[in-house]
Scaffold this active site. Structure first.
Site, PDB file in Angstrom:
ATOM      1  N   TYR A 128      -1.922  -0.527  10.719  1.00  0.00           N
ATOM      2  CA  TYR A 128      -2.038  -0.907   9.298  1.00  0.00           C
ATOM      3  C   TYR A 128      -0.871  -0.348   8.487  1.00  0.00           C
ATOM      4  CZ  TYR A 128      -3.542  -1.168   4.483  1.00  0.00           C
ATOM      5  OH  TYR A 128      -3.574  -1.411   3.129  1.00  0.00           O
TER       6      TYR A 128
ATOM      7  N   SER B  13       0.862  -1.180   0.000  1.00  0.00           N
ATOM      8  CA  SER B  13       0.000   0.000   0.000  1.00  0.00           C
ATOM      9  C   SER B  13       0.894   1.223   0.000  1.00  0.00           C
ATOM     10  CB  SER B  13      -0.882   0.009   1.254  1.00  0.00           C
ATOM     11  OG  SER B  13      -1.472   1.282   1.461  1.00  0.00           O
TER      12      SER B  13
END
Length: 264
Positions: A155, A142
């Site tokens: 995260y 990501s």
């Protein structure tokens, strides 16, 4: 489709980017090994891919929050005599909120899913790929891995792990014909934000979410070309580039502002 067709193993292969990647592999004649928690969703996807693309689909309903689950998948793949030609580490989740308030058990589950499962699958299948000097791995990371993420601290940190881990093993296998590609999407229109309980975040409510099919296509093309990294989307490329020029504290503050609940 002959039995000589290659197999692609996709984690989180029933929804979002994972589903779109599985579909592209099926369209290109790959047999599939799909790993997800929900057997009903697995059965639906398997029926769709078999019917539309005439490929073999093997499914494993496993909860990758469980440390043993990836090992069980690896053992069952081996027991069935299947060769994984492409590994897609995709399954991942996040949790929204200030770290002092969030649920530690959910966070440890997320670490297991986003890091532990990636390590386990990569270790097992990379050993086989290096032994036969052939294979490809797609690491779905990501742009969050490049940026500190207030309100999504764990995260973003798991994705930072995926990024540096991937870069290290890319270097280790560079003399082989095995390639490892890192895919960095930005915010994408999947159920990720619902699972993370962050639908009200400003970047989601007011942002322009990417199409998971486009992200998957970018990832597939980069993987097939043997590229080390692909940042999906011009805006995301610009954001990562800009972040490298700013102090981390400023990047963190910008991310915090974007992640705050949207004003109604």
């Amino acid at each position: 489709m002959t039995s000589t067709a290659k197999y692609a193993l996709v984690t989180g292969g029933t929804v979002g980017i994972g589903y779109e990647l599985a579909k592209i592999f099926a369209q290109n004649g790959y047999n599939l090994i799909l790993v997800a928690r929900d057997q009903t969703e697995l059965d639906q996807c398997a029926a769709e891919f078999r019917q539309q693309h005439g490929v073999e689909v093997v499914t494993f309903a496993k909860d990758l929050f469980q440390r043993q689950a990836p090992f069980e998948v690896c053992e069952e793949v081996k027991a069935r005599g299947l060769q994984v030609d492409v590994l897609v580490n995709n399954a991942g989740q996040g949790q929204y909120g200030e770290f002092v308030d969030t649920d530690i058990n959910r966070e440890l589950d997320i670490v297991q899913l986003n890091i532990g499962a990636y390590i386990t699958f990569t270790k097992h299948f990379l050993q086989e790929m290096v032994a036969r000097n052939q294979g490809k791995i797609l690491m779905v990371s990501s742009i969050g891995g490049e940026l500190p993420g207030p309100l999504q601290s764990v995260y973003h940190a798991t994705k930072a792990f995926v990024s540096t881990f991937t870069e290290a093993i890319q270097n280790e296998v560079k003399e082989t014909d095995v390639t490892i590609t890192k895919l960095l999407p930005g915010p994408t229109a999947t159920d990720f934000f619902q699972k993370a309980d962050m639908e009200n975040a400003k970047m989601i409510k007011e942002g322009d979410l990417a199409d998971p099919a486009k992200v998957a296509q970018d990832g597939y093309e980069a993987l097939m070309a043997g590229k080390l990294e692909i940042i999906s989307g011009f805006k995301n490329k610009a954001m990562v580039a800009a972040s490298k020029l700013m102090p981390d504290s400023m990047v963190a503050e910008n991310m915090h502002q974007q992640s705050k609940p949207s004003e109604e």
